[in-house]
Design a protein around this motif. Structure first.
Motif, PDB file in Angstrom:
ATOM      1  N   VAL A  76       0.832  -1.206   0.000  1.00 39.17           N
ATOM      2  CA  VAL A  76       0.000   0.000   0.000  1.00 39.17           C
ATOM      3  C   VAL A  76       0.866   1.257   0.000  1.00 39.17           C
ATOM      4  CG1 VAL A  76      -1.744   1.307   1.274  1.00 39.17           C
ATOM      5  CG2 VAL A  76      -1.923  -1.185   1.109  1.00 39.17           C
ATOM      6  N   LEU A  77       1.968   1.263   0.735  1.00 35.88           N
ATOM      7  CA  LEU A  77       2.848   2.428   0.742  1.00 35.88           C
ATOM      8  C   LEU A  77       3.366   2.732  -0.662  1.00 35.88           C
ATOM      9  CD1 LEU A  77       4.576   4.635   2.032  1.00 35.88           C
ATOM     10  CD2 LEU A  77       6.266   2.875   2.618  1.00 35.88           C
ATOM     11  N   SER A  78       3.802   1.719  -1.367  1.00 33.11           N
ATOM     12  CA  SER A  78       4.298   1.919  -2.731  1.00 33.11           C
ATOM     13  C   SER A  78       3.204   2.466  -3.638  1.00 33.11           C
ATOM     14  CB  SER A  78       4.837   0.600  -3.289  1.00 33.11           C
ATOM     15  OG  SER A  78       5.907   0.115  -2.506  1.00 33.11           O
ATOM     16  N   ARG A  79       1.993   1.983  -3.449  1.00 32.42           N
ATOM     17  CA  ARG A  79       0.883   2.456  -4.277  1.00 32.42           C
ATOM     18  C   ARG A  79       0.494   3.885  -3.927  1.00 32.42           C
ATOM     19  NH1 ARG A  79      -1.896  -0.808  -7.329  1.00 32.42           N
ATOM     20  NH2 ARG A  79      -3.979  -0.020  -6.817  1.00 32.42           N
ATOM     21  N   VAL A  80       0.564   4.241  -2.650  1.00 29.28           N
ATOM     22  CA  VAL A  80       0.268   5.626  -2.254  1.00 29.28           C
ATOM     23  C   VAL A  80       1.317   6.569  -2.844  1.00 29.28           C
ATOM     24  CG1 VAL A  80       0.190   7.222  -0.305  1.00 29.28           C
ATOM     25  CG2 VAL A  80      -1.013   5.036  -0.166  1.00 29.28           C
ATOM     26  N   LEU A  81       2.587   6.184  -2.762  1.00 31.45           N
ATOM     27  CA  LEU A  81       3.650   7.010  -3.333  1.00 31.45           C
ATOM     28  C   LEU A  81       3.475   7.156  -4.844  1.00 31.45           C
ATOM     29  CD1 LEU A  81       6.745   5.625  -1.378  1.00 31.45           C
ATOM     30  CD2 LEU A  81       5.706   7.880  -1.118  1.00 31.45           C
ATOM     31  N   HIS A  82       3.178   6.058  -5.489  1.00 34.26           N
ATOM     32  CA  HIS A  82       2.980   6.099  -6.941  1.00 34.26           C
ATOM     33  C   HIS A  82       1.714   6.871  -7.295  1.00 34.26           C
ATOM     34  CE1 HIS A  82       2.335   4.677 -11.076  1.00 34.26           C
ATOM     35  NE2 HIS A  82       3.621   4.394 -11.092  1.00 34.26           N
ATOM     36  N   GLY A  83       0.708   6.796  -6.425  1.00 29.49           N
ATOM     37  CA  GLY A  83      -0.554   7.473  -6.695  1.00 29.49           C
ATOM     38  C   GLY A  83      -0.428   8.979  -6.753  1.00 29.49           C
ATOM     39  N   ALA A  84       0.540   9.533  -6.017  1.00 24.77           N
ATOM     40  CA  ALA A  84       0.750  10.979  -6.085  1.00 24.77           C
ATOM     41  C   ALA A  84       1.104  11.406  -7.498  1.00 24.77           C
ATOM     42  CB  ALA A  84       1.853  11.391  -5.112  1.00 24.77           C
ATOM     43  N   ARG A  85       1.866  10.572  -8.213  1.00 23.89           N
ATOM     44  CA  ARG A  85       2.236  10.891  -9.590  1.00 23.89           C
ATOM     45  C   ARG A  85       1.038  10.768 -10.520  1.00 23.89           C
ATOM     46  NH1 ARG A  85       7.689   8.755 -12.499  1.00 23.89           N
ATOM     47  NH2 ARG A  85       8.518  10.340 -11.070  1.00 23.89           N
ATOM     48  N   VAL A  86       0.026  10.030 -10.133  1.00 25.50           N
ATOM     49  CA  VAL A  86      -1.176   9.877 -10.960  1.00 25.50           C
ATOM     50  C   VAL A  86      -2.179  10.982 -10.647  1.00 25.50           C
ATOM     51  CG1 VAL A  86      -3.101   8.361 -11.559  1.00 25.50           C
ATOM     52  CG2 VAL A  86      -0.849   7.383 -11.060  1.00 25.50           C
ATOM     53  N   THR A  87      -2.460  11.190  -9.366  1.00 26.80           N
ATOM     54  CA  THR A  87      -3.525  12.103  -8.953  1.00 26.80           C
ATOM     55  C   THR A  87      -3.139  13.565  -9.112  1.00 26.80           C
ATOM     56  OG1 THR A  87      -4.258  10.447  -7.343  1.00 26.80           O
ATOM     57  CG2 THR A  87      -5.100  12.692  -7.088  1.00 26.80           C
ATOM     58  N   LEU A  88      -1.952  13.946  -8.656  1.00 26.60           N
ATOM     59  CA  LEU A  88      -1.563  15.359  -8.692  1.00 26.60           C
ATOM     60  C   LEU A  88      -1.410  15.892 -10.122  1.00 26.60           C
ATOM     61  CD1 LEU A  88      -0.934  17.848  -7.035  1.00 26.60           C
ATOM     62  CD2 LEU A  88       1.458  17.124  -6.939  1.00 26.60           C
ATOM     63  N   PRO A  89      -0.708  15.198 -11.015  1.00 26.85           N
ATOM     64  CA  PRO A  89      -0.631  15.719 -12.386  1.00 26.85           C
ATOM     65  C   PRO A  89      -1.988  15.851 -13.055  1.00 26.85           C
ATOM     66  CG  PRO A  89       1.087  14.096 -12.029  1.00 26.85           C
ATOM     67  CD  PRO A  89       0.183  14.037 -10.833  1.00 26.85           C
ATOM     68  N   ALA A  90      -2.875  14.886 -12.835  1.00 29.65           N
ATOM     69  CA  ALA A  90      -4.220  14.989 -13.405  1.00 29.65           C
ATOM     70  C   ALA A  90      -4.924  16.235 -12.882  1.00 29.65           C
ATOM     71  CB  ALA A  90      -5.029  13.739 -13.067  1.00 29.65           C
ATOM     72  N   THR A  91      -4.760  16.504 -11.598  1.00 22.55           N
ATOM     73  CA  THR A  91      -5.358  17.700 -10.995  1.00 22.55           C
ATOM     74  C   THR A  91      -4.793  18.972 -11.609  1.00 22.55           C
ATOM     75  OG1 THR A  91      -5.700  16.532  -8.903  1.00 22.55           O
ATOM     76  CG2 THR A  91      -5.693  18.936  -8.832  1.00 22.55           C
ATOM     77  N   LEU A  92      -3.484  19.016 -11.772  1.00 29.38           N
ATOM     78  CA  LEU A  92      -2.846  20.217 -12.315  1.00 29.38           C
ATOM     79  C   LEU A  92      -3.231  20.450 -13.772  1.00 29.38           C
ATOM     80  CD1 LEU A  92       0.710  19.951 -10.708  1.00 29.38           C
ATOM     81  CD2 LEU A  92      -1.277  21.252  -9.922  1.00 29.38           C
ATOM     82  N   VAL A  93      -3.424  19.381 -14.527  1.00 30.30           N
ATOM     83  CA  VAL A  93      -3.869  19.530 -15.918  1.00 30.30           C
ATOM     84  C   VAL A  93      -5.261  20.165 -15.957  1.00 30.30           C
ATOM     85  CG1 VAL A  93      -4.589  18.270 -17.986  1.00 30.30           C
ATOM     86  CG2 VAL A  93      -2.440  17.681 -16.858  1.00 30.30           C
ATOM     87  N   VAL A  94      -6.141  19.714 -15.075  1.00 28.15           N
ATOM     88  CA  VAL A  94      -7.488  20.293 -15.018  1.00 28.15           C
ATOM     89  C   VAL A  94      -7.419  21.767 -14.645  1.00 28.15           C
ATOM     90  CG1 VAL A  94      -9.688  20.249 -13.781  1.00 28.15           C
ATOM     91  CG2 VAL A  94      -8.618  18.107 -14.496  1.00 28.15           C
ATOM     92  N   ILE A  95      -6.619  22.097 -13.630  1.00 34.44           N
ATOM     93  CA  ILE A  95      -6.495  23.481 -13.199  1.00 34.44           C
ATOM     94  C   ILE A  95      -5.940  24.351 -14.325  1.00 34.44           C
ATOM     95  CG2 ILE A  95      -5.271  25.038 -11.638  1.00 34.44           C
ATOM     96  CD1 ILE A  95      -7.418  23.560 -10.202  1.00 34.44           C
ATOM     97  N   ALA A  96      -4.886  23.863 -14.990  1.00 32.50           N
ATOM     98  CA  ALA A  96      -4.274  24.649 -16.063  1.00 32.50           C
ATOM     99  C   ALA A  96      -5.243  24.865 -17.222  1.00 32.50           C
ATOM    100  CB  ALA A  96      -3.004  23.946 -16.551  1.00 32.50           C
ATOM    101  N   ALA A  97      -5.905  23.797 -17.658  1.00 29.06           N
ATOM    102  CA  ALA A  97      -6.833  23.919 -18.779  1.00 29.06           C
ATOM    103  C   ALA A  97      -8.013  24.824 -18.427  1.00 29.06           C
ATOM    104  CB  ALA A  97      -7.331  22.534 -19.193  1.00 29.06           C
ATOM    105  N   SER A  98      -8.554  24.654 -17.226  1.00 29.35           N
ATOM    106  CA  SER A  98      -9.689  25.475 -16.803  1.00 29.35           C
ATOM    107  C   SER A  98      -9.298  26.946 -16.687  1.00 29.35           C
ATOM    108  CB  SER A  98     -10.219  24.981 -15.455  1.00 29.35           C
ATOM    109  OG  SER A  98     -10.636  23.636 -15.529  1.00 29.35           O
ATOM    110  N   THR A  99      -8.084  27.201 -16.198  1.00 29.75           N
ATOM    111  CA  THR A  99      -7.615  28.577 -16.064  1.00 29.75           C
ATOM    112  C   THR A  99      -7.467  29.238 -17.428  1.00 29.75           C
ATOM    113  OG1 THR A  99      -6.421  28.025 -14.030  1.00 29.75           O
ATOM    114  CG2 THR A  99      -5.790  30.043 -15.152  1.00 29.75           C
ATOM    115  N   VAL A 100      -6.871  28.522 -18.378  1.00 25.15           N
ATOM    116  CA  VAL A 100      -6.693  29.088 -19.722  1.00 25.15           C
ATOM    117  C   VAL A 100      -8.040  29.399 -20.358  1.00 25.15           C
ATOM    118  CG1 VAL A 100      -5.902  28.581 -22.057  1.00 25.15           C
ATOM    119  CG2 VAL A 100      -4.456  28.004 -20.111  1.00 25.15           C
ATOM    120  N   ILE A 101      -8.975  28.450 -20.282  1.00 23.51           N
ATOM    121  CA  ILE A 101     -10.298  28.660 -20.870  1.00 23.51           C
ATOM    122  C   ILE A 101     -11.009  29.815 -20.173  1.00 23.51           C
ATOM    123  CG2 ILE A 101     -12.577  27.646 -21.254  1.00 23.51           C
ATOM    124  CD1 ILE A 101     -11.166  24.906 -21.411  1.00 23.51           C
ATOM    125  N   GLY A 102     -10.987  29.790 -18.835  1.00 24.52           N
ATOM    126  CA  GLY A 102     -11.682  30.822 -18.080  1.00 24.52           C
ATOM    127  C   GLY A 102     -11.103  32.202 -18.291  1.00 24.52           C
TER     128      GLY A 102
END
Length: 289
Positions: A76-102
């Motif tokens: 589980v620790l390895s998956r949590v560490l790896h999950g940060a690379r999955v969840t955070l970049p996806a979040t930042l892509v949404v924020i960046a795209a939404s900011t540009v459009i808005g």
């Protein structure tokens, strides 16, 4: 953007900030740790986050597996560490795209005249009146389950708040004396917008984007949890919780640790955003003293 989600998270962050000393420093430290996890987490993970070993299934936290293992024997620790690379970049892509459009829509509305302003703001109002998570759920389902579908759906539905904010900020700056002076001096319209109006109008927009990191992350994980975002066995935190929800009573660690990572990250970014908002608003800063 989801006004309810952002408002609740910001309210909780504000109450914590006023009651707990040095909480901003702790929140900033957590945010930095999460960013570091996204950058180097998979490199320092003690085990392969996707390696199945049924003989080690549902082991409790121990010296070998600090966060225990899940139903497939994955660390589980390895998956949590790896999950940060999955969840955070996806979040930042949404924020960046939404900011540009808005920002694009808000700027055009503020500078394009009354008719353009009315049309774009009525479209924005329609977007603000509908819960972003409901729209994202429908779009994700239409596009097909997957993290990319969730990111696209949220990018399309999260921009109205930024459009409204950008319009307000640009309208405040476009009639400033230094902008009038540049206009009188014959500065071209494009240069006037990109060198004088936008940089000064949007220099506080990063406060809202920081606050929205937590809200977007929660929505992405929520979409994964209900099956229209990242799919099991992805190490995305929401998908991890969904995959182990049936084992909550006999293997709490498989759900608790990714849930805790999600909670602390969302709260940390909300606290950092609240701190930045206070620092950039003298009125709020005086009231907080």
């Amino acid at each position: 953007m989801s006004a309810t989600t952002t408002g609740i998270a910001t309210g909780v962050a504000a109450r914590i900030r006023h009651r707990v000393p040095f909480v901003e420093g702790a929140a900033l430290a957590v945010a930095v740790v999460v960013v570091a996890m996204a950058a180097v987490g998979p490199l320092v993970a003690p085990h392969d986050p996707y390696a199945v070993n049924l003989t080690d299934a549902l082991l409790p936290p121990s010296a070998e597996h600090w966060f225990g293992t899940d139903a497939n024997g994955r660390d589980v620790l390895s998956r949590v560490l790896h999950g940060a690379r999955v969840t955070l970049p996806a979040t930042l892509v949404v924020i960046a795209a939404s900011t540009v459009i808005g920002v694009l829509i808000g700027t055009v509305a503020a500078l394009g005249g009354k008719v353009v302003d009315e049309v774009l703001m009525r479209i924005t109002d329609i977007g603000l009146s509908l819960p972003a998570i409901i729209l994202a759920l429908g779009l994700s389902a239409a596009l097909g389950p997957g993290l990319s579908s969730a990111v696209i759906a949220l990018s399309v539905t999260w921009w109205p708040g930024y459009a409204r904010l950008a319009r307000t900020l640009v309208r405040e700056v476009k009639d400033a004396e230094y902008v009038d002076a540049a206009r009188v001096l014959g500065v071209p319209q494009g240069r006037l917008i990109f060198r004088h109006i936008l940089p000064n109008a949007l220099n506080t927009l990063y406060v809202q984007t920081t606050v929205d990191v937590g809200a977007v992350m929660l929505v992405i994980s929520g979409l994964s949890f209900i099956g229209v975002g990242a799919q099991v066995p992805s190490a995305e935190w929401g998908a991890m919780i969904a995959g182990e929800a049936n084992n909550l009573t006999n293997a709490w660690w498989a759900v608790a640790f990714p849930g805790l990572a999600l909670l602390l990250t969302a709260l940390a970014f909300n606290l950092v955003g609240d701190w930045l908002r206070v620092r950039n608003d003298p009125t709020i800063r005086r009231e907080a003293r």
